[in-house]
Write a protein that holds these residues in place. Sequence first.
Motif, mmCIF file in Angstrom:
data_model
loop_
_atom_site.group_PDB
_atom_site.id
_atom_site.type_symbol
_atom_site.label_atom_id
_atom_site.label_comp_id
_atom_site.label_asym_id
_atom_site.label_seq_id
_atom_site.Cartn_x
_atom_site.Cartn_y
_atom_site.Cartn_z
ATOM 1 N N LYS A 397 0.823 -1.210 0.000
ATOM 2 C CA LYS A 397 0.000 0.000 0.000
ATOM 3 C C LYS A 397 0.858 1.262 0.000
ATOM 4 C CE LYS A 397 -4.023 1.999 2.378
ATOM 5 N NZ LYS A 397 -3.525 3.347 2.645
ATOM 6 N N THR A 406 -3.439 5.241 -5.278
ATOM 7 C CA THR A 406 -4.153 5.147 -4.015
ATOM 8 C C THR A 406 -5.491 4.435 -4.198
ATOM 9 O OG1 THR A 406 -5.327 7.244 -4.298
ATOM 10 C CG2 THR A 406 -3.117 7.340 -3.307
ATOM 11 N N SER A 407 -6.111 4.095 -3.084
ATOM 12 C CA SER A 407 -7.463 3.525 -3.141
ATOM 13 C C SER A 407 -8.439 4.553 -3.686
ATOM 14 C CB SER A 407 -7.898 3.068 -1.746
ATOM 15 O OG SER A 407 -7.035 2.078 -1.243
ATOM 16 N N SER A 413 -5.780 -1.535 -5.197
ATOM 17 C CA SER A 413 -6.934 -2.333 -4.791
ATOM 18 C C SER A 413 -6.462 -3.476 -3.905
ATOM 19 C CB SER A 413 -7.667 -2.908 -6.006
ATOM 20 O OG SER A 413 -8.175 -1.885 -6.830
#
Length: 730
Positions: A397, A406-407, A413
């Motif tokens: 992440k 990023t998310s 994901s």
Amino acid sequence: MTLPVELATIFRNKQKSYKMVLIQSIIEEYRQSKLQFLPLSAVAERFLAYYRRRSEEEQVVDAPPANVADSWAAFTLTQTKALLRTPIDALSAILEANGDTITFKSHIWSMIDDAMLQELTEYAEAQLDDYHHQLAIQENFSLQGALDHILENYLTFKTQPFANHPVGSLVRNRIPEYLRSLDFIDSEYKVQGSIGQGNWVGVPWIAILDKRINATLQSGEYIVYLFADDMSAVYLTLAQGVTESIDRLKRRGAHEYLREKAQEIRKMLPLEDLELDALAPGIGSDYQASLIASVRYERGHIPSDEQLLADLENVVNNYKRYSVIVRHQSPLHETVEVEPVDYLSVPERIEAVKTFIRSKGFHFPPGLIENFYLSLKTKPFAILAGVSGTGKTKLVKLFAEALGATSANGQFSLIPVRPDWSDPSDLLGYKDLTGAFRPGKLAEVLAVAAEERNRHKPYFICLDEMNLARVEHYFSDLLSVIETQEWRGDRIITVPLIEANSLAPDDQPLYGGLALPDNVYLIGTVNMDETTHPFSKKVLDRANTIEFNYINLEQFPETAESQDEPDAGRATNAFLRSEFLQLIDAYAEHEELTKKVTSQLVRVNGILEQVHAHVGFRIRDAVCFYMIYNQQFGLMSEDEAFDLQLLQKILPRVQGSSSSVKRVLLQLMQVALGRNLPLQDYLDDASELYLKWSSWSTSEETAKYPFSARKLAFMLRRLEEDGFTSYWLS
């Protein structure tokens, strides 16, 4: 007692009652016969008897396949056994049918007792009751009748008292309840209707919105049944919220903005059999500007329920496509990007990544970020292994976020792997009993990453707890497709994961021909313990396995005077994308290094061949690419890089309990130490060797490849103390 996850989610997707009734039939037959392997004909008899009984009692029940029989009474046992193939396939993770018998899979049988069977029975009954409730709603309700009723009478209703008026219940409750019961209306959708709040609204409406992209009807996009002011027609529309735009841009500016946005959305979607002309006589100018597509139904000529539902499903499918795009793509007004220039060199970019990670309060061992980068550069699939809580998922992440993925923007994901995954449909999606394609989360991300506008952006997919299920089962298609990479112009392409001709026409524009784009990077995190599955060589050959087992608890977050988050700008896909796919791509320019690395691998392969663990061309090429990239960017010394490749690509292949395995480990230890050992002395007792080299501080002696030497020491210890060794048990 709680059902294990393999059983607790088997009815998560249901288009028919078949799965629930099949499980009930199996349990009933088992309770009577006490056989593990049940006669399929006996289970089929119980299955058919259930449907016949409900039909005779005139209870709501699924009709038999229309092309086979008109009623369950006319349905034969042979036809039932053929019908059972569908639910058996859908439950293949827990059921096994061989010829004339059916049973639970062995790992399920090992858990089953009377209490679990009772809980499974109650679970099936509850799901069946809920399904029949939804079916009853559909059978006892006519959308055609409801729309006709509103069109014919609403103007009269508005002259009557508002409070507790029956049409309020119809619009607010019964129609939304009916729409929610439809199998193509996802649980992520909110359905609501209104005739006003305290007083009659000019025209009623019934809306369907995806809660993931819309919180209210004030903005965003949604599906709505809009009634004409004079009740001459009702429109099924894909429309935009107008209130927020009007508040922000005033009415004229908002109308212009909404029309432009509608045009952009139309270019994204197939919108077949829908009217794209924004003019819809009888509705206000605000709604006119907001329309993307519509179907008009005139009063007195409302089509049948079958046609109404076909139209609605068509609009919903378009809306689903749009939802995927808007959740993962850039803003609609963004044009196709020219690849931006990354003004940081690779070493500068990696240093920026490490600075970003430190600013978040995390610290990883020296060289790990460089190793992770080189692993992804070599092949877009890596595995992070180690004990729980060492930061494997966090590394993925943070690494992604440091590159601008990023998310929030859909470029990162996280997909948690479930123990009941048994085939690629759990990741990629599946066709339901109606033939419609239900995409998995991976397919949604791949579809977005493949869009031309996103080709220069890296997309990271983290498969969390990857080996809770058997990787070579649910990940098999991806493993095969990775090996089909080839250059086409300046793009790397693969064969399709989903063939276009296997999908219905409505699903082909977005998912037909879906392949693995060259800007997608797959990273699996794994814990190796008794609850997980080991990796096959097919998996290990295609990934670098980066281990997190050496923990220094005295590493603390760094403090800094400024807490400002470093910003080096977004990285482009060129930073990570492979430059070589075949050795011939690199050989001419890097012949000397390639021959040197291959010579080292030849020596190692001669050792591995004793236990049939030797490597092929795939691993040779991958190791050479890793070493070439490292040399190009000057990230590590040559020995440090080869040490990591020995550790990550070679040692995971060695396991066993024989004296041959021990001899191989000792010979590999000679390679790792860079000197000869008295092998015969250590064949009986290697404790001196592993006690010396399994420690973080190893005395004054140094090893040529210290990480590999340490790992080999652990593997030797396991072999002598437990009688079996593996890369994963150390």
